[in-house]
Design an enzyme around this catalytic site. Structure first.
Site, PDB file in Angstrom:
ATOM      1  N   GLU A 218       0.890  -1.173   0.000  1.00  0.00           N
ATOM      2  CA  GLU A 218       0.000   0.000   0.000  1.00  0.00           C
ATOM      3  C   GLU A 218       0.920   1.212   0.000  1.00  0.00           C
ATOM      4  O   GLU A 218       1.478   1.569   1.034  1.00  0.00           O
ATOM      5  CB  GLU A 218      -0.876   0.004   1.263  1.00  0.00           C
ATOM      6  CG  GLU A 218      -1.680  -1.255   1.490  1.00  0.00           C
ATOM      7  CD  GLU A 218      -2.825  -1.417   0.515  1.00  0.00           C
ATOM      8  OE1 GLU A 218      -3.192  -0.425  -0.143  1.00  0.00           O
ATOM      9  OE2 GLU A 218      -3.332  -2.541   0.391  1.00  0.00           O
ATOM     10  N   CYS A 252      -2.803   9.392   2.513  1.00  0.00           N
ATOM     11  CA  CYS A 252      -2.346   8.820   1.241  1.00  0.00           C
ATOM     12  C   CYS A 252      -3.362   9.079   0.140  1.00  0.00           C
ATOM     13  O   CYS A 252      -3.006   9.137  -1.031  1.00  0.00           O
ATOM     14  CB  CYS A 252      -2.073   7.340   1.387  1.00  0.00           C
ATOM     15  SG  CYS A 252      -3.490   6.413   1.998  1.00  0.00           S
TER      16      CYS A 252
HETATM   17  P1  NAD Z   1       8.395   4.967   4.637  1.00  0.00           P
HETATM   18  O1  NAD Z   1       8.461   4.094   3.444  1.00  0.00           O
HETATM   19  O2  NAD Z   1       9.526   5.883   4.889  1.00  0.00           O
HETATM   20  O3  NAD Z   1       8.260   4.083   5.982  1.00  0.00           O
HETATM   21  C1  NAD Z   1       7.205   3.190   6.169  1.00  0.00           C
HETATM   22  C2  NAD Z   1       7.639   2.103   7.153  1.00  0.00           C
HETATM   23  O4  NAD Z   1       8.671   1.324   6.578  1.00  0.00           O
HETATM   24  C3  NAD Z   1       8.178   2.624   8.468  1.00  0.00           C
HETATM   25  O5  NAD Z   1       7.713   1.811   9.514  1.00  0.00           O
HETATM   26  C4  NAD Z   1       9.680   2.475   8.295  1.00  0.00           C
HETATM   27  O6  NAD Z   1      10.371   2.321   9.516  1.00  0.00           O
HETATM   28  C5  NAD Z   1       9.760   1.200   7.486  1.00  0.00           C
HETATM   29  N1  NAD Z   1      10.961   1.044   6.688  1.00  0.00           N
HETATM   30  C6  NAD Z   1      11.732   2.010   6.139  1.00  0.00           C
HETATM   31  N2  NAD Z   1      12.738   1.447   5.437  1.00  0.00           N
HETATM   32  C7  NAD Z   1      12.584   0.101   5.535  1.00  0.00           C
HETATM   33  C8  NAD Z   1      13.302  -1.014   5.020  1.00  0.00           C
HETATM   34  N3  NAD Z   1      14.362  -0.856   4.249  1.00  0.00           N
HETATM   35  N4  NAD Z   1      12.865  -2.248   5.325  1.00  0.00           N
HETATM   36  C9  NAD Z   1      11.758  -2.430   6.084  1.00  0.00           C
HETATM   37  N5  NAD Z   1      11.053  -1.416   6.612  1.00  0.00           N
HETATM   38  C10 NAD Z   1      11.463  -0.156   6.330  1.00  0.00           C
HETATM   39  O7  NAD Z   1       7.026   5.742   4.541  1.00  0.00           O
HETATM   40  P2  NAD Z   1       6.451   6.865   5.529  1.00  0.00           P
HETATM   41  O8  NAD Z   1       7.180   8.132   5.294  1.00  0.00           O
HETATM   42  O9  NAD Z   1       6.396   6.330   6.906  1.00  0.00           O
HETATM   43  O10 NAD Z   1       4.962   6.984   5.031  1.00  0.00           O
HETATM   44  C11 NAD Z   1       4.515   7.916   4.095  1.00  0.00           C
HETATM   45  C12 NAD Z   1       4.143   7.214   2.814  1.00  0.00           C
HETATM   46  O11 NAD Z   1       3.175   6.195   3.084  1.00  0.00           O
HETATM   47  C13 NAD Z   1       3.475   8.134   1.810  1.00  0.00           C
HETATM   48  O12 NAD Z   1       4.013   7.876   0.546  1.00  0.00           O
HETATM   49  C14 NAD Z   1       2.013   7.726   1.851  1.00  0.00           C
HETATM   50  O13 NAD Z   1       1.305   7.968   0.669  1.00  0.00           O
HETATM   51  C15 NAD Z   1       2.143   6.262   2.114  1.00  0.00           C
HETATM   52  N6  NAD Z   1       0.906   5.729   2.659  1.00  0.00           N
HETATM   53  C16 NAD Z   1       0.192   4.868   1.886  1.00  0.00           C
HETATM   54  C17 NAD Z   1      -1.003   4.372   2.347  1.00  0.00           C
HETATM   55  C18 NAD Z   1      -1.817   3.413   1.524  1.00  0.00           C
HETATM   56  O14 NAD Z   1      -2.737   2.801   2.062  1.00  0.00           O
HETATM   57  N7  NAD Z   1      -1.532   3.255   0.240  1.00  0.00           N
HETATM   58  C19 NAD Z   1      -1.468   4.740   3.596  1.00  0.00           C
HETATM   59  C20 NAD Z   1      -0.726   5.619   4.354  1.00  0.00           C
HETATM   60  C21 NAD Z   1       0.468   6.106   3.871  1.00  0.00           C
END
Ligand code: NAD
Length: 504
Positions: A218, A252
């Protein structure tokens, strides 16, 4: 303000999977009804503890209280949906068996996958936790949940699950950032449910490919809203303002690109500005205010870059000109004369910025709305519901709202997820629940019937099979009595062959 946590040591992560393996057995001993009952207790716990939950959400995200509250409604509706529907969705199913396999039964069982790893972002830390956790758990899985390091809400979920009667190991919380996420991936979960940025999602998908672990992504969005000239202007402007600025645009499925039909563009922009002028922003996010402020400094920086870029490329700032480019209390920013070369058009801003683009025709609106690498969600606004539906079908996105926005997230029977760079897989709804299961197909015979597919084969059996094909599927010749007769002959002949081979 967003907090952060330290990365746990590797042995702690290994231990998590050992405990989850034990939990898998314990959860397997619960019936689906037992698990639904536990969700009912969780729902009641959430209602009871709502102020503590909302305080924690606000403390870590800076969102306004009303937004935190209405998000909780969506969470509670989701749990209730599972309580009422999980048994019918995940119960054993008997499906059609073709007449060519007469005497047999086709069944589907939905079985737990084992341990599901859920990794979440920071924007809606309560919603992003409870929706996938409850879906994975009610499907019979042990859950390992890693919240974002920016909004960990440490201790909250443990206490909610404990009060609701869950054992410690059934849903385990692991705190940390990307490094911890990496270690959890290496722990070999049976499924990964990831919500977050497209960049991280891509990396996770490529790692999951190595171990062939199923993954659901997602990811980010750049949602278009298309407003046609026959939409009710006042109502639509109110909807768009909410859709773009709720939680300061850090949703999002927030409206990131607004396409307005040229004939109403000026009037509509004036209406948007008038609504924005009435919004009350309060950094403490009090109960009656409309907006709080941004959650993380890095997101403030993205907003600043996108606004600067839009101004440099000829955009006009219709609201929010007074923002200093640094404060987390970013006012709603509407950008007129936006063009597709601007970062606000091509990238996800994830902040309170709304660029307006004008279009002439329906086909142009669809083409430009689809001209993005993302495909999460969209909204179409028109008094002509046939047109709205026609356009909705042509939008490349996982969800489309018609004459509303964002609230698709509040309808728990609707599967949710994206296409293109917004990810793949669905959570929520029946599809979303089954996504946390291994679908096992059973073809059962009562140990009595004959099977003409089995050996021995011979020329006569071949001819009898041909007669079955013609009578069942042939053009002009197919008829039930002929098919029954052909089937009977084939079965009788098979029986005689089998009896003969036994005698030999
Ligand atoms: P992010 O990708 O930076 O982090 C998300 C999660 O992944 C965090 O828990 C982080 O610690 C973890 N993470 C980071 N690097 C990782 C790795 N290499 N391996 C495993 N885990 C890792 O995203 P964010 O800044 O926390 O969230 C914002 C983004 O999320 C925006 O792009 C938003 O659109 C998206 N989002 C999507 C939805 C959806 O349902 N499609 C919902 C909410 C947010």
């Amino acid at each position: 303000m967003a907090t952060s946590v330290t990365e746990p040591e590797p042995p702690a992560v290994t231990d998590v999977y050992d405990r989850a393996a034990t939990a898998e057995t314990a959860i397997g001993n619960l019936s689906l009804g037992d698990r639904c009952d536990l969700l009912g207790d969780l729902r009641l716990t959430i209602v009871e503890e709502r102020d503590r939950i909302l305080d924690a959400v606000q403390e870590e995200t800076n969102m306004d209280r009303m937004n935190a509250l209405v998000t909780m409604v969506a969470v509670l509706d989701h749990i209730r949906y599972l309580e009422r529907n999980a048994e019918s969705i995940l119960g054993d199913e008997t499906v059609n068996t073709p007449m060519t396999l007469m005497g047999k039964e086709s069944r589907i069982y939905y079985e737990p996958l084992g341990t599901v790893l859920i990794i979440a972002p920071w924007n809606y830390p309560f919603y992003q936790a409870i929706i996938p956790i409850t879906s994975a758990f009610v499907s019979g899985n042990a859950v390992v949940y890693k919240p974002s390091e920016h909004t960990p809400m440490e201790g909250l979920f443990e206490s909610l699950f404990e009060t609701a009667g869950f054992d410690d190991d059934w849903v385990q919380l692991v705190y940390g950032g990307g490094e911890t996420g990496q270690r959890l991936l290496e722990g070999d979960p049976d499924k990964i449910s990831f919500t977050g940025s497209t960049a991280t999602g891509r990396q996770i998908a490529s790692e999951a490919a190595e171990s062939l672990t199923p993954v659901q992504l997602e990811l980010g969005g750049n949602d278009p809203a298309i407003v046609f000239e026959d939409a009710t202007i006042g109502r639509t402007a109110r909807g768009i303002v909410w859709g773009a600025f709720t939680h300061s645009g850090q949703a999002c499925i927030a409206v990131e690109r607004l396409f307005v039909q040229a004939s109403i563009a000026e009037e509509f922009a004036a209406e948007l500005v008038a609504h924005v002028d009435q919004l009350e922003q309060d950094p403490s996010g009090g109960r009656g205010c409309d907006m709080g402020c941004m959650t993380t400094d890095f997101q403030v920086e993205t907003v600043r870059e996108h606004v600067e870029d839009a101004k440099a490329k000829g955009g006009t700032v219709l609201t929010g000109e007074d923002w200093d480019g640094e404060s987390t209390e970013i006012p709603p920013i509407i950008i007129g004369e936006a063009t597709e070369e601007m970062a606000v058009a091509t990238d996800e801003t994830f902040g309170p910025v709304l660029p307006i683009f004008e279009f002439e025709s329906e086909s142009e609106a669809i083409e430009r709305a689809n001209d993005t690498r993302y495909g999460l969600s969209a909204s179409v606004w028109s008094g002509d519901t046939d047109r709205a539906d026609r356009v909705a079908r042509q939008i490349e996105a996982g969800s489309v709202c018609i004459n509303d926005v964002i609230v698709n997230q509040g309808s728990p029977a609707l599967p949710f997820g994206g296409t293109k760079d917004s990810g793949f897989g669905r959570y929520k709804g029946a599809d979303g629940l089954k996504a946390f299961c291994e679908t096992k197909s059973i073809l059962a015979d009562d140990d009595a019937g004959t099977n003409p597919y089995w050996y021995p084969h011979d020329e006569h059996k071949y001819e009898l099979f041909e007669a079955v094909i013609e009578s069942r599927f042939g053009q002009g010749h197919a008829s039930l009595p002929r098919f029954m007769l052909a089937g009977l002959k084939l079965n009788r002949y098979t029986d005689s062959l089998h009896a003969e081979s036994l005698r030999d």
